[in-house]
Scaffold this motif. Sequence first.
Motif, short mmCIF file in Angstrom:
data_model
loop_
_atom_site.label_atom_id
_atom_site.label_comp_id
_atom_site.label_asym_id
_atom_site.label_seq_id
_atom_site.Cartn_x
_atom_site.Cartn_y
_atom_site.Cartn_z
N ASN A 141 -2.38 3.18 -34.05
CA ASN A 141 -1.11 3.04 -33.64
C ASN A 141 -0.94 4.62 -33.42
N GLY A 142 -0.76 4.93 -32.05
CA GLY A 142 -0.37 6.20 -31.89
C GLY A 142 1.07 6.54 -32.03
N PRO A 143 1.69 7.62 -32.55
CA PRO A 143 0.70 8.67 -32.75
C PRO A 143 0.11 8.82 -34.23
N GLU A 144 0.43 7.77 -35.07
CA GLU A 144 -0.09 7.51 -36.52
C GLU A 144 0.28 6.11 -36.74
N GLY A 145 -0.52 5.80 -38.00
CA GLY A 145 -0.36 4.40 -38.24
C GLY A 145 -1.61 3.27 -37.85
N SER A 146 -1.48 2.11 -38.11
CA SER A 146 -2.45 1.26 -37.70
C SER A 146 -1.55 -0.28 -37.09
N VAL A 147 -2.43 -0.80 -36.33
CA VAL A 147 -1.69 -2.14 -35.73
C VAL A 147 -2.79 -3.29 -35.94
N PHE A 148 -2.12 -4.22 -36.49
CA PHE A 148 -2.86 -5.50 -36.97
C PHE A 148 -2.51 -6.58 -35.99
N PRO B 13 -9.46 4.62 -41.31
CA PRO B 13 -10.56 5.29 -40.65
C PRO B 13 -11.49 3.83 -39.94
N ASP B 14 -12.07 4.29 -39.01
CA ASP B 14 -13.04 3.28 -38.17
C ASP B 14 -13.81 2.61 -38.77
N GLN B 15 -14.59 3.32 -39.83
CA GLN B 15 -15.65 2.62 -40.63
C GLN B 15 -15.10 1.76 -41.85
N GLN B 16 -13.89 1.92 -41.77
CA GLN B 16 -13.10 0.79 -42.87
C GLN B 16 -12.18 -0.14 -42.29
#
Length: 365
Positions: free
Chosen positions: A345-352, A302-305
């Motif tokens: 990371n579309g459509p799901e996940g995150s990118v570091f 989530p954006d807030q985290q």
Amino acid sequence: MANTQLHILVVEDNPADARLVTEYVSEADWELTAVESPTITHVDRLEAARDAVTDDIDAVLLDLGLPDSTGEDTLDEMLAAVDTAPIVVLTGLDDERIGADAVRRGAQDYLVKDDMTSRLLQQTLQYAVERHKQQQQLQRRNAELALLTQVVRHDIRNDLTVILGWGDSLKEHVDENGKTYLDRMLRAGDHISSITETVGEFLTVIEDGSDPELHPVNLDSVLANEADKLRSSYPDATLTLTGATGDGTQVAATDLVSSVFRNLLNNAVLHNDKAEPSISVHVEDRGETVVVQVADNGPGIPDQQKDEIFGRGEMGLESSGSGIGLYLVDTLVEMYGGDIAITDNGPEGSVFTVTLSTWDDEPPA
């Protein structure tokens, strides 16, 4: 410090300044605490000051400009000679910057001679002595905790070696359903082993306390090694590595840079809710910097985290961060003068996204 007699070593070659300091220190009215009139030892040379250092010296008042030593060398010599007492540097009115620099080099405080009063001198000495005692106590506690952590990590790793060894031996003696649970157990054991390694690396960073000496590190080799480790530890995960230059891209870092990518890769698997985690690592050489993106197909953040997940601003049981691994990642990247950010990371996940400076014989300031 109540009912205590201080022993002050005054290192000052100007007779008038030495006399004034002695008068101020010797005044009976120490308002802050019930300190008796201090004992004073006065010398006017660095060599004599080194000889005068004994275990009963409680504080040193040091003029940096002496006949046999000047400036930073004077302070460095005294810091090497006395480690049981704080040093308060005496400076001239035009040398206030030098006093501030002295504190950064290890002095406990500094005083501008022309601004000095009896009360200010007494306060500074008492505060310096008290702070020094607290720092020594903290250093002792840190050393004890570091030793305890080392022993615990050693015992944990020894026991894990036994557990993982017997677990591998059991593979031939369990059915397919049993293998599923055994694989989970072995994976958890590998994770615990990784945690103990990360804790050790984290302690190495915080115990040093100084800026690291950066040197060229082959990023392509680091990423290839960490990718192989992940594939070996998590065979169900899919990892792709693209964009590596193949010619040994050098970044300004330390050997611990491998921990940055090991923790990011492990995090992408351990916090993934898919049966078959998918991780992609892409490297882009931009000349003065290299950008490494670690993307996963997990639940996302989530954006807030996105900022809190590194433990920035808070660490501990109540932190919303993801643990010591990502905190170490953030700490190391900052030490290297780099940057790390999280995006979706579309459509799901995150990118570091990790940005590090390339090595060009002049590492980043």
